[in-house]
Design a protein around this motif. Structure first.
Motif, PDB file in Angstrom:
ATOM      1  N   UNK A   1      -0.294   7.234 -15.554  1.00 24.21           N
ATOM      2  CA  UNK A   1      -0.103   7.991 -14.163  1.00 24.21           C
ATOM      3  C   UNK A   1      -0.800   6.339 -12.762  1.00 24.21           C
ATOM      4  N   UNK A   2      -1.235   5.363 -12.885  1.00 20.39           N
ATOM      5  CA  UNK A   2      -1.152   4.911 -12.359  1.00 20.39           C
ATOM      6  C   UNK A   2       0.674   3.628 -12.408  1.00 20.39           C
ATOM      7  N   UNK A   3       0.412   3.560 -13.319  1.00 24.29           N
ATOM      8  CA  UNK A   3       2.293   2.357 -14.222  1.00 24.29           C
ATOM      9  C   UNK A   3       3.188   3.879 -13.487  1.00 24.29           C
ATOM     10  N   UNK A   4       3.454   4.929 -13.664  1.00 28.14           N
ATOM     11  CA  UNK A   4       4.395   5.614 -13.461  1.00 28.14           C
ATOM     12  C   UNK A   4       4.692   5.431 -11.721  1.00 28.14           C
ATOM     13  N   UNK A   5       3.350   5.580 -11.325  1.00 29.22           N
ATOM     14  CA  UNK A   5       3.514   5.872  -9.816  1.00 29.22           C
ATOM     15  C   UNK A   5       4.428   4.544  -9.366  1.00 29.22           C
ATOM     16  N   UNK A   6       3.272   3.860  -9.655  1.00 28.48           N
ATOM     17  CA  UNK A   6       3.764   1.878  -9.459  1.00 28.48           C
ATOM     18  C   UNK A   6       5.305   1.840  -9.536  1.00 28.48           C
TER      19      UNK A   6
ATOM     20  N   UNK B   1       7.412   3.726  -7.021  1.00 29.77           N
ATOM     21  CA  UNK B   1       7.058   2.875  -5.704  1.00 29.77           C
ATOM     22  C   UNK B   1       8.120   1.775  -5.791  1.00 29.77           C
ATOM     23  N   UNK B   2       7.848   1.253  -6.600  1.00 31.64           N
ATOM     24  CA  UNK B   2       8.567  -0.385  -6.728  1.00 31.64           C
ATOM     25  C   UNK B   2      10.504   0.164  -7.093  1.00 31.64           C
ATOM     26  N   UNK B   3      10.530   1.245  -7.427  1.00 33.76           N
ATOM     27  CA  UNK B   3      12.226   1.004  -7.971  1.00 33.76           C
ATOM     28  C   UNK B   3      12.238   0.852  -6.780  1.00 33.76           C
ATOM     29  N   UNK B   4      11.911   1.711  -5.824  1.00 34.76           N
ATOM     30  CA  UNK B   4      12.666   2.031  -4.520  1.00 34.76           C
ATOM     31  C   UNK B   4      12.923   1.335  -3.440  1.00 34.76           C
ATOM     32  N   UNK B   5      11.558   0.580  -3.108  1.00 37.41           N
ATOM     33  CA  UNK B   5      11.017  -0.074  -2.074  1.00 37.41           C
ATOM     34  C   UNK B   5      10.863  -1.874  -2.329  1.00 37.41           C
ATOM     35  N   UNK B   6      10.530  -1.877  -3.692  1.00 41.62           N
ATOM     36  CA  UNK B   6      10.472  -3.542  -3.951  1.00 41.62           C
ATOM     37  C   UNK B   6      11.273  -4.294  -4.567  1.00 41.62           C
ATOM     38  N   UNK B   7      12.953  -4.851  -3.853  1.00 35.55           N
ATOM     39  CA  UNK B   7      13.264  -5.779  -4.158  1.00 35.55           C
ATOM     40  C   UNK B   7      13.580  -6.846  -4.274  1.00 35.55           C
TER      41      UNK B   7
ATOM     42  N   UNK C   1       0.943  -0.608   0.105  1.00 35.95           N
ATOM     43  CA  UNK C   1      -0.271   0.285  -0.003  1.00 35.95           C
ATOM     44  C   UNK C   1       1.488   1.367   0.333  1.00 35.95           C
ATOM     45  N   UNK C   2       0.514   2.176  -0.977  1.00 30.48           N
ATOM     46  CA  UNK C   2       1.329   3.502  -0.624  1.00 30.48           C
ATOM     47  C   UNK C   2       0.499   4.832  -1.311  1.00 30.48           C
ATOM     48  N   UNK C   3       1.205   5.815   0.028  1.00 26.06           N
ATOM     49  CA  UNK C   3       0.102   6.683  -0.170  1.00 26.06           C
ATOM     50  C   UNK C   3       0.631   8.205  -0.459  1.00 26.06           C
ATOM     51  N   UNK C   4      -0.831   9.241  -1.154  1.00 27.21           N
ATOM     52  CA  UNK C   4       0.261  10.261  -1.246  1.00 27.21           C
ATOM     53  C   UNK C   4      -1.070  11.475  -0.947  1.00 27.21           C
ATOM     54  N   UNK C   5       0.142  12.721  -1.452  1.00 27.60           N
ATOM     55  CA  UNK C   5      -1.578  13.679  -1.328  1.00 27.60           C
ATOM     56  C   UNK C   5      -2.500  13.438  -2.368  1.00 27.60           C
ATOM     57  N   UNK C   6      -3.748  13.802  -3.041  1.00 26.49           N
ATOM     58  CA  UNK C   6      -4.205  14.057  -3.950  1.00 26.49           C
ATOM     59  C   UNK C   6      -4.115  14.817  -4.020  1.00 26.49           C
ATOM     60  N   UNK C   7      -3.872  15.147  -5.786  1.00 32.14           N
ATOM     61  CA  UNK C   7      -3.396  16.718  -6.825  1.00 32.14           C
ATOM     62  C   UNK C   7      -4.840  16.738  -7.844  1.00 32.14           C
ATOM     63  N   UNK C   8      -4.747  15.626  -8.435  1.00 32.06           N
ATOM     64  CA  UNK C   8      -5.868  15.590  -9.813  1.00 32.06           C
ATOM     65  C   UNK C   8      -6.377  14.741 -10.299  1.00 32.06           C
TER      66      UNK C   8
END
Length: 362
Positions: free
Chosen positions: A247-252, A255-261, A232-239
């Motif tokens: 946008x969903x793929x970019x967000x995914x 996050x995955x590059x930083x967190x999902x090893x 689960x990841x979350x951030x401020x909703x802007x648009x």
């Protein structure tokens, strides 16, 4: 989708030989069969024709976003004259018949209807489906598809494909939910999510918390058969642009590059979305997520070194009270195995997610 409610006017006049209203469900045998299996009781000639094709296209539709071809249900056709007491106890049971079929097999299926109900079918082309539960066994779901002619019933099936799929799909999800949360539940995880992150999700026994940070939480269950993961990841909703597939793929991926090893010993390995397989594209659709607008996304993931991969399912949803955008996902690694039921399990867990305003006893 509750098809019974849509047909209450018809239920009052349609009676099946198995439905006397007096049976004790507790006395019935427990429904049998593997998840995702269905018995279809239909005349062989109709099964080989356009009516059978419509039934197959509906209930044997390919599940999107899996690495290999897998169907929504495995269909096992049974000749009505050979339908016995053992087969009657399966979890998912589908009867199909039309009044223009005069075969002995079709007559067997028609015997499940009273004369008055057959007259109603004859006089009303809008009547084509009836559903029932716990008729021959506990935990059983039954659907009857019927019509004046094969042509008319085929049209009704094609027009209502998603509703018909949804009846059995929801039944499978409910059975899985009961099984997942009947055993010990990770209530400590639920408490952490509420107190530290202001949302809720039910986590079944067997999952471990891998990461717990502000804005990112990761649960994982590894066994000999599979590696199932939920984050689960979350951030401020802007648009509203956050709901586009790009946008969903970019967000995914960010996050995955930083967190999902892939391997803690190899920090350079990470997970990314697979977008280069044209015959298994990433798909997105609007989804009613516990009465909130959401986008469901399905597709494949891979590691950047191409050593691992598998399917994922994710939901993008907003907590309006906190003005918070959530992306929640389940993904699985299980090479060489059927993965339909793994994704179903992850989907059931993800759908227990609740935003801050829905949490009880905050």
């Amino acid at each position: 989708m509750n098809l019974n409610k849509a047909l209450t006017f018809f239920i009052s006049i349609i009676l099946f030989s198995c439905c006397d209203g007096k049976k004790e469900v507790a006395l019935l045998p427990k429904a049998s069969g593997k998840p995702g299996e269905m018995i279809v009781v239909i005349d062989s000639a109709q099964w080989k024709g356009t009516l059978g094709d419509a039934v197959k296209a509906t209930f044997q539709a390919e599940v999107k976003g899996l690495p290999r071809q897998e169907y929504l249900f495995k269909l096992n056709r049974v000749e009505p004259t050979k339908f016995n007491s053992v087969l009657k106890t399966v979890k998912n049971l589908l009867f199909v018949v039309t009044l223009d079929s005069k075969s002995s097999a079709s007559r067997v299926v028609k015997n499940y209807f009273t004369k008055s109900s057959l007259d109603q079918i004859r006089n009303n082309d809008d009547l084509f489906v009836f559903t029932a539960e716990d008729e021959f066994a506990r935990g059983q779901n039954i659907m009857y598809l019927f019509g004046n002619s094969s042509e008319n019933l085929v049209k009704k099936i094609e027009e209502n494909r998603e509703r018909l799929q949804g009846y059995f799909n929801n039944a499978e999800n409910e059975r899985l939910f009961e099984g997942l949360f009947k055993a010990e539940e990770k209530e400590g995880f639920t408490r952490i999510l509420k107190e530290e992150h202001n949302f809720s999700m039910r986590i079944p026994f067997g999952y471990k918390m891998v990461v717990n940070q502000k804005g990112f939480i990761w649960f994982r269950q590894i066994n000999d058969e599979s590696d199932k993961d939920i984050f689960i990841t979350y951030r401020n909703y802007n648009s509203d642009k956050a709901f586009t597939q790009e946008a969903i793929i970019n967000l995914r991926d960010s996050v995955a590059k930083q967190q999902l090893f892939e391997d803690p010993a190899e920090p350079d390995t990470y997970i990314k979305t697979e977008t280069a397989v044209p015959y298994i594209p990433v798909t997105s659709r609007e989804y009613n997520f516990n009465n909130k607008f959401a986008i469901e996304t399905r597709g494949l993931w891979k590691t950047n070194n191409l050593s691992m991969g598998g399917p994922f399912i994710g939901y993008t949803v907003v907590d309006e009270e906190l003005n918070r955008l959530y992306y929640i996902e389940g993904f699985v690694y299980s090479p060489g195995k059927s993965q339909r039921e793994f994704i179903r399990e992850l989907q059931v867990i993800l759908n227990t997610f609740k935003v801050s305003s829905e949490i009880e006893n905050k």
